[in-house]
Scaffold this active site. Structure first.
Site, PDB file in Angstrom:
ATOM      1  N   THR A  17       0.829  -1.212   0.000  1.00 53.89           N
ATOM      2  CA  THR A  17       0.000   0.000   0.000  1.00 53.89           C
ATOM      3  C   THR A  17       0.862   1.260   0.000  1.00 53.89           C
ATOM      4  O   THR A  17       0.648   2.183   0.784  1.00 53.89           O
ATOM      5  CB  THR A  17      -0.971  -0.001   1.203  1.00 53.89           C
ATOM      6  OG1 THR A  17      -1.542  -1.302   1.362  1.00 53.89           O
ATOM      7  CG2 THR A  17      -2.107   0.995   0.985  1.00 53.89           C
ATOM      8  N   CYS A  57      -4.159  -6.746  -2.956  1.00 57.43           N
ATOM      9  CA  CYS A  57      -2.934  -7.419  -2.509  1.00 57.43           C
ATOM     10  C   CYS A  57      -2.614  -8.729  -3.224  1.00 57.43           C
ATOM     11  O   CYS A  57      -1.572  -8.871  -3.861  1.00 57.43           O
ATOM     12  CB  CYS A  57      -3.002  -7.666  -1.005  1.00 57.43           C
ATOM     13  SG  CYS A  57      -3.013  -6.157  -0.019  1.00 57.43           S
ATOM     14  N   HIS A 107       0.656 -13.567   1.545  1.00 59.64           N
ATOM     15  CA  HIS A 107      -0.689 -13.249   1.067  1.00 59.64           C
ATOM     16  C   HIS A 107      -1.006 -13.938  -0.260  1.00 59.64           C
ATOM     17  O   HIS A 107      -1.744 -13.399  -1.089  1.00 59.64           O
ATOM     18  CB  HIS A 107      -0.845 -11.729   0.927  1.00 59.64           C
ATOM     19  CG  HIS A 107      -2.244 -11.249   1.189  1.00 59.64           C
ATOM     20  ND1 HIS A 107      -2.584  -9.918   1.246  1.00 59.64           N
ATOM     21  CD2 HIS A 107      -3.399 -11.913   1.402  1.00 59.64           C
ATOM     22  CE1 HIS A 107      -3.873  -9.780   1.477  1.00 59.64           C
ATOM     23  NE2 HIS A 107      -4.392 -10.984   1.579  1.00 59.64           N
ATOM     24  N   ASP A 290       3.068  -3.369  -3.821  1.00 55.89           N
ATOM     25  CA  ASP A 290       2.026  -4.108  -4.522  1.00 55.89           C
ATOM     26  C   ASP A 290       0.998  -3.185  -5.173  1.00 55.89           C
ATOM     27  O   ASP A 290       0.510  -3.453  -6.266  1.00 55.89           O
ATOM     28  CB  ASP A 290       1.346  -5.135  -3.605  1.00 55.89           C
ATOM     29  CG  ASP A 290       0.788  -4.551  -2.322  1.00 55.89           C
ATOM     30  OD1 ASP A 290       0.945  -3.345  -2.075  1.00 55.89           O
ATOM     31  OD2 ASP A 290       0.192  -5.325  -1.543  1.00 55.89           O
ATOM     32  N   HIS A 291       0.679  -2.068  -4.513  1.00 59.92           N
ATOM     33  CA  HIS A 291      -0.281  -1.099  -5.038  1.00 59.92           C
ATOM     34  C   HIS A 291      -0.239   0.120  -4.140  1.00 59.92           C
ATOM     35  O   HIS A 291       0.485   0.145  -3.132  1.00 59.92           O
ATOM     36  CB  HIS A 291      -1.703  -1.680  -5.067  1.00 59.92           C
ATOM     37  CG  HIS A 291      -2.132  -2.258  -3.750  1.00 59.92           C
ATOM     38  ND1 HIS A 291      -2.448  -1.476  -2.666  1.00 59.92           N
ATOM     39  CD2 HIS A 291      -2.258  -3.542  -3.333  1.00 59.92           C
ATOM     40  CE1 HIS A 291      -2.750  -2.243  -1.640  1.00 59.92           C
ATOM     41  NE2 HIS A 291      -2.639  -3.505  -2.011  1.00 59.92           N
TER      42      HIS A 291
END
Length: 514
Positions: A17, A57, A107, A290-291
């Site tokens: 994030t 995720c 994850h 990841d983002h």
């Protein structure tokens, strides 16, 4: 350690994030307090336009660690594991004789955020440290503190939180230990250091959050978006959560997020120092996330079914051994799925045809830019286990050149000119002056879905209110999955004979060798 330039080692550092808007290497450095990422950018190569495969995720991580888009890997939503026949970076490099270790948030096992505590195939179990391992170390009281009681800067201080309490601290300690050991070994290695931070619950020592008590993060022009030209699901999303953030006059106050963001930078600095100390000039270091997080932009928070750069454009920094090409800024569009093909190429391993990504080695090693390259981004749903963010929202997007086309299969579509409108405020999907550019992107996106065998492909993606291209109809060819170096022979349904790999069939599905 015996360095072999033909078999380099790799240190891959990732956060969770953290978009480019939270990384000082991409601007606002003094306010964000991320000096170690700035140092990495100065000593390495910065990709200006790198994109996640999916702004959530598990799908993002699947794309990064397999080189395959998540719609094909099986991990197209949180709480979904990858198919058994999808091989990870760890398995591929392990089979090439590398020592492979993964430390931190995984994850990818279908057990959502915390994981199973068990090391998956391809990685060294001595260094495995997913969320469940961390929970076991904390004990019941520590878990309750971590997840429920650290909700303010004052609470961090009152509970005397130190780096030793944090997941990041434990991850870094293991990474440093690995690098110390690797310096004495004779095998090349792949080390992944995967931080949860700055993901909620934003746990960090109070001295990192304290400077952000009165910090107001400028959201820019995106704060002005009233979503009038946007798909309905964005308005529904906004109505449910925008009041959760402290936003005033286009500025966000969020000391825990930005404090945690600064804290994880300090932990990354410890890893970079260990690289310099134990394996100087012997490994390539790659950092990404990841983002991102919407952080109030476009009246949205978190991540989910949108393709705005706030959550899809991710930092990507690469430092080559001996500081080659330090300070170079690449404008080649890159994707998570390009990372595995790139590392394999740098290690002299032939790229399996099953991988979706392309090698970035020409950019990294020779500064050969590719201005025709595109990034493809997807979203299907936030999570299988619950109905978060409205459920099923299939989206496919293409970013190429200065344009981004977004197909919201169940809602209105979007088109943006990012040179003229970096904040993505003006939806050009029905603008007659953009028809040619829009249709070209549409054709490329449809071809990509077809060629990559996107399981969600159908004529519906072509039949949009603004166009019906009718290229792919009801009937089509049967095509084998491309070779991945592991796949077994596939036999024709009608004859039982081994099929010619890569051959297309007629509509009845027969192309066996005779």
């Amino acid at each position: 350690m015996n360095p072999d330039p033909n078999r380099p080692s790799f240190v891959i550092v990732m956060t969770d994030t953290q978009g480019t808007n939270a990384c000082g290497a991409y601007g606002n450095a003094e306010a964000l307090r991320t000096p170690h990422l700035e140092r990495l950018a100065a000593q390495g190569i910065r990709f200006e336009y790198a994109y996640t495969t999916a702004p959530v995720c598990t799908p993002a991580r699947s794309g990064l660690f397999t080189g395959v888009h998540p719609c094909k890997s099986g991990a197209w939503s949180n709480s979904m594991s990858q198919y058994d026949n999808i091989k990870t970076m760890g398995q591929r490099f392990r089979d090439e004789g590398y020592h492979t270790a993964y430390i931190g948030k995984w994850h990818l096992d279908g057990h959502d955020y915390f994981g199973t505590g068990e090391c998956p195939d391809g990685w060294d179990p001595d260094y495995w440290y997913d969320g469940l391992n961390y929970i076991h170390d904390l004990g019941p009281g520590g878990v309750d503190l971590w997840r429920t009681k650290l909700k303010s800067v004052d609470s961090l201080r009152d509970h005397e939180v130190t780096r030793d309490f944090t997941w990041a601290g434990g991850i870094t300690d293991r990474a440093v230990r690995f690098l110390e050991s690797a310096s004495q070994g004779d095998k090349p290695f792949v080390l992944v250091v995967s931080y949860d931070e700055p993901h909620a619950p934003f746990t960090c020592p109070p001295e990192f959050a304290e400077p952000f008590r009165d910090y107001w993060h400028e959201l820019g022009a995106s704060a002005e978006d009233n979503l009038a030209q946007k798909p309905n699901h964005q308005k529904e999303w906004s109505e449910t959560n925008i009041n959760k953030l402290n936003i005033d006059e286009g500025r966000l106050n969020h000391p825990l997020y930005f404090g945690c963001n600064s804290f994880v930078d300090s932990e990354i600095g410890r890893v970079l120092d260990a690289v310099d100390t134990h394996i100087p000039d012997q490994a390539a270091v790659l950092y990404t996330s990841d983002h991102g997080d919407m952080l109030g932009a476009h009246q949205l928070t978190g991540k989910g079914p949108v393709m705005y750069d706030d959550i899809t454009r991710i930092p990507l920094l690469v430092q080559l051994p001996e500081g080659r090409h330090a300070g170079f800024v690449s404008r080649t569009i890159a994707s998570h799925v390009d990372i595995l093909p790139t590392l394999l190429d740098m290690a002299g391993v032939e790229r399996p045809s099953s991988l979706d990504g392309e090698s970035l080695k020409p950019v990294l090693c020779d500064r050969e830019e590719n201005q025709d390259k595109a990034a493809f981004i997807e979203f299907d749903r936030f999570e299988i286990s619950n109905d978060s963010l409205g459920g099923f929202f299939p989206i496919r997007a293409i970013r190429k050149g200065n344009m981004k086309l977004v197909i919201n299969l169940l809602d209105a579509d979007e088109l943006y000119d990012l040179d003229a409108d970096a904040a993505e405020l003006v939806n050009l999907i029905n603008d007659p002056s953009q028809e040619a550019a829009r249709n070209q992107l549409h054709d490329e996106l449809m071809a990509w879905m077809h060629e990559r065998r996107d399981p969600f492909r159908s004529p519906k993606w072509e039949r949009r209110p603004w166009r019906d291209s009718q290229q792919y109809g009801w009937w089509g060819d049967y095509r084998l999955i491309p070779q991945d170096g592991y796949i077994t022979d596939v036999r024709d349904y009608f004859t039982g004979k081994i099929m010619t790999h890569g051959a297309e069939t007629d509509r009845k599905g027969s192309s066996a060798n005779n």
